[in-house]
Design an enzyme around this catalytic site. Structure first.
Site, PDB file in Angstrom:
ATOM      1  N   THR A 176       5.520  12.026  -0.988  1.00 15.90           N
ATOM      2  CA  THR A 176       5.160  10.718  -0.440  1.00 15.90           C
ATOM      3  C   THR A 176       4.219  10.044  -1.428  1.00 15.90           C
ATOM      4  OG1 THR A 176       3.266  11.660   0.674  1.00 15.90           O
ATOM      5  CG2 THR A 176       5.302  11.576   1.926  1.00 15.90           C
ATOM      6  N   GLU A 324       9.534  11.109   4.829  1.00 16.13           N
ATOM      7  CA  GLU A 324       9.543  12.205   5.813  1.00 16.13           C
ATOM      8  C   GLU A 324      10.784  12.200   6.694  1.00 16.13           C
ATOM      9  OE1 GLU A 324       6.988  10.358   4.968  1.00 16.13           O
ATOM     10  OE2 GLU A 324       5.073  11.403   5.164  1.00 16.13           O
ATOM     11  N   LYS A 432      -8.076  -5.855  13.674  1.00 18.38           N
ATOM     12  CA  LYS A 432      -8.587  -5.784  15.037  1.00 18.38           C
ATOM     13  C   LYS A 432      -9.614  -6.877  15.264  1.00 18.38           C
ATOM     14  CE  LYS A 432      -7.440  -1.004  15.597  1.00 18.38           C
ATOM     15  NZ  LYS A 432      -7.753   0.339  15.181  1.00 18.38           N
ATOM     16  N   TRP A 437      -5.161  -6.848  18.750  1.00 12.97           N
ATOM     17  CA  TRP A 437      -4.561  -6.540  17.452  1.00 12.97           C
ATOM     18  C   TRP A 437      -3.792  -7.725  16.879  1.00 12.97           C
ATOM     19  CZ3 TRP A 437      -2.082  -0.960  17.820  1.00 12.97           C
ATOM     20  CH2 TRP A 437      -3.099  -0.038  18.098  1.00 12.97           C
TER      21      TRP A 437
HETATM   22  P1  AMP Z   1       7.882   5.603   2.110  1.00  8.53           P
HETATM   23  O1  AMP Z   1       7.853   7.014   2.565  1.00  8.53           O
HETATM   24  O2  AMP Z   1       7.164   5.374   0.822  1.00  8.53           O
HETATM   25  O3  AMP Z   1       9.270   5.041   2.084  1.00  8.53           O
HETATM   26  O4  AMP Z   1       7.062   4.727   3.184  1.00  8.53           O
HETATM   27  C1  AMP Z   1       7.397   4.703   4.550  1.00  8.53           C
HETATM   28  C2  AMP Z   1       6.686   3.584   5.244  1.00  8.53           C
HETATM   29  O5  AMP Z   1       7.161   2.312   4.794  1.00  8.53           O
HETATM   30  C3  AMP Z   1       6.925   3.536   6.738  1.00  8.53           C
HETATM   31  O6  AMP Z   1       6.130   4.454   7.443  1.00  8.53           O
HETATM   32  C4  AMP Z   1       6.587   2.081   7.060  1.00  8.53           C
HETATM   33  O7  AMP Z   1       5.195   1.876   7.175  1.00  8.53           O
HETATM   34  C5  AMP Z   1       7.064   1.348   5.842  1.00  8.53           C
HETATM   35  N1  AMP Z   1       8.390   0.759   6.109  1.00  8.53           N
HETATM   36  C6  AMP Z   1       9.581   1.223   5.750  1.00  8.53           C
HETATM   37  N2  AMP Z   1      10.569   0.398   6.142  1.00  8.53           N
HETATM   38  C7  AMP Z   1       9.996  -0.628   6.782  1.00  8.53           C
HETATM   39  C8  AMP Z   1      10.470  -1.821   7.430  1.00  8.53           C
HETATM   40  N3  AMP Z   1      11.760  -2.139   7.470  1.00  8.53           N
HETATM   41  N4  AMP Z   1       9.549  -2.628   8.010  1.00  8.53           N
HETATM   42  C9  AMP Z   1       8.242  -2.338   7.967  1.00  8.53           C
HETATM   43  N5  AMP Z   1       7.725  -1.257   7.367  1.00  8.53           N
HETATM   44  C10 AMP Z   1       8.587  -0.402   6.778  1.00  8.53           C
END
Ligand code: AMP
Length: 538
Positions: A176, A324, A432, A437
């Site tokens: 990650t 994940e 906040k 929110w």
């Molecule tokens: P990553 O593991 O780097 O792909 O990051 C995952 C995170 O990206 C998720 O937990 C979200 O916070 C954000 N994310 C992924 N897709 C979206 C989406 N379509 N809209 C908003 N946030 C997203």
């Protein structure tokens, strides 16, 4: 004695994917547009042969099942062969994100205990810097070098049988981005990867078939390019890879190669629109050829972006997921009443993050872990479970899930009655204000719809009365002259009054993470002690 079903035992191993693609779609083209502009063409049969040669070499070098092969590379067909080669010798492909800082890269590669590192020649200076610190790498291969990868291909004949084993064996490792603390590794299984790939080709997900021409803009080092290198094999697509992601190159490839499907983060499309506008202004052809499905995910896709693509007759699939979750968690697709809806109502649907495919489950919970209703208004922590969701991070001592396997995503969302999920924010990004929110995502999405705004980030800054109030950092489009009042007036028509930012600050650029997301944590740090002008004046 327990009774077993009487069907053939067929472990869900990833090598079946490349075998299928090579056997049934062998001549289907796979091409790479290299940075120097040259286009190199091969096909599924060619990639499978290269993968066998690599697996043969890795085995010769003594790699054992479970050993990691790292890649540090852009999207190209040799990178694809490396995935199947590493997995085919029983190993684990580890895609390293090239955009991370040196210290993270060193940590990740030592933590993964990579034995082989395959990289693009353009990254030689980075590899030279890292090399003295990499404790486990024994073999280095340069993808685009005739003396390195080329020689290996000549030395091996590809007479190699894939190493078989249990479907629960590991096959891929992705870390990650690690915005807080050390990056964490997610170790996918053959089985999880196969189930995910099979789910991905469905019409309501990536809608792939052997007629598809797929240009994955999302890098192979970002959440496994959303699983497309696996799903693409399951469908037998034509792959179009590019090692550079500048808009003119991608636009030309889309038109020249008849790209039908593309997938990437929102920022890619911001740049593309600017290029298309400039092309149209200069009297050029700003069409997108045969493109019919654009999948956008990684961060929320702004309404204006969805609208522009949909009004050009292109379906937009809005995806949510994370490293994940392999990464598909939800995907937007046409609803049963789609054809009866007007375009505005359709755009409303696509702005949300879609529904789960068969295979994963979602729920939202409040701060006391009570499950909240799917009513479209209750907002809570989003949790997910299923056979392609992480259970425990690589080498961690404890599970990352609760007793019922629910994984807490760190996102805040609502779920609508029909199961459509809508992200409201990252838990840590919510602003906040007065105990209520404000969704930074919604503010930002509204702001990028304002003419003249290229990019925007909303963060909370300290306020004595409200605890936090939003400010908006805005990057102007080239040549745009808009003022703070222009932005606020525009937003006034989009969001409730108390959500309006107390200040709009114009900046030259915003910091981005290695996967193209705005670095909110970094911005919060920069503006930690920011004093609102209205308070100063008071
Ligand atoms: P990553 O593991 O780097 O792909 O990051 C995952 C995170 O990206 C998720 O937990 C979200 O916070 C954000 N994310 C992924 N897709 C979206 C989406 N379509 N809209 C908003 N946030 C997203």
């Amino acid at each position: 004695m327990t009774m077993l079903g009487c069907m053939q035992d067929w472990e869900l191993r990833v090598t079946h994917l490349i075998d299928y693609a090579a056997r049934e779609h062998g001549p289907r083209e796979i091409l790479t547009r290299w940075a120097d502009g040259q286009v190199e063409r091969t096909n599924w049969a060619g990639v499978a042969l290269e993968a066998r040669k690599l697996a043969q070499a890795f085995t010769k070098w003594g790699l054992k099942p479970g050993d990691r092969v790292a890649t540090f590379a852009m999207n190209h067909h040799r990178h694809l062969a490396a995935w199947y080669g590493a997995i085919g010798c029983g190993g684990v492909i580890h895609t390293v994100n090239i955009r991370l800082f040196d210290e993270d890269l060193i940590y990740i590669m030592n933590h993964a205990e990579d034995r082989v590192l395959m990289y693009d020649a353009q990254f030689q200076p980075i590899i030279d810097r890292l090399k003295p610190h990499l404790k486990t790498v024994e073999h280095f291969i340069v993808f685009d070098s005739d003396d390195s990868y080329g020689a290996l291909m000549r030395d091996m004949d590809g007479a190699f049988d894939w190493v078989m084993g249990d479907e629960r064996d590991p096959c891929m490792l992705c870390y990650t981005s690690g915005t807080t603390g050390n990056p964490k590794g997610v170790l996918y299984q053959h089985r999880s990867t196969m189930l995910h790939a099979m789910a991905e080709i469905a019409p309501s997900i990536f809608d792939l078939s052997c007629a598809s021409v797929l240009l994955p803009i999302v890098p192979m080092f970002h959440a496994a390019s959303w699983g497309l290198p696996f799903a693409g094999a399951a469908a037998g697509v034509k792959f179009v890879f590019s090692t550079t992601n500048d808009a003119p190159t991608l636009h030309k490839l889309m038109r020249d190669e008849g790209v039908t499907h593309s997938a990437g983060v929102p920022t890619v499309w911001l740049a593309m629109f600017q290029h298309l506008d400039a092309t149209a202004k200069a009297g050029g052809d700003a069409g997108l050829g045969k493109l019919r499905l654009v999948t956008i995910g990684g961060s929320a896709a702004p309404r204006a972006m969805i609208e522009r693509l949909m009004k050009q007759g292109i379906r937009v699939a809005h995806a949510w997921g994370m490293t994940e979750t392999s990464p598909i968690g939800t995907m937007g697709a046409p609803t049963p009443d789609w054809d009866d809806l007007d375009i505005e109502a359709q755009i409303d649907i696509v702005c949300k993050q879609g529904r789960v495919p068969f295979g994963v489950e979602l729920r939202i919970v409040d701060d006391e872990d009570n499950v909240l209703p799917r009513d479209g208004t209750s907002s809570g922590r989003l949790q997910i479970r299923g056979p392609w969701v992480v259970k425990r991070y690589f080498k961690a001592e404890a599970d990352a899930v609760d007793a019922e396997q629910w994984f807490d995503t760190g996102d805040v969302s609502v779920i609508h009655a029909d199961g459509t999920m809508q992200i409201t924010d990252r838990a840590k990004d919510v602003i906040k204000s007065g105990g209520e929110w404000i969704s930074s995502v919604e503010l930002e999405n509204a702001a990028v719809g304002c003419p003249g705004v290229a990019e925007a980030a909303a963060i909370g800054v300290k306020h004595p009365k409200w605890d936090e109030r939003p400010i908006l950092l805005v990057v102007r489009k080239e040549g745009a002259t808009l003022s703070e009042a222009d932005v606020v007036n525009y937003l006034a028509g989009q969001v409730v009054k108390w959500w309006l930012p107390d200040e709009v600050l114009f900046v030259d650029s915003l910091p981005h993470t290695g996967t193209g997301k705005i670095q909110k944590a970094e911005l919060r740090k920069q503006y930690k002690d920011y004093e609102l002008k209205a308070l100063n004046a008071a």
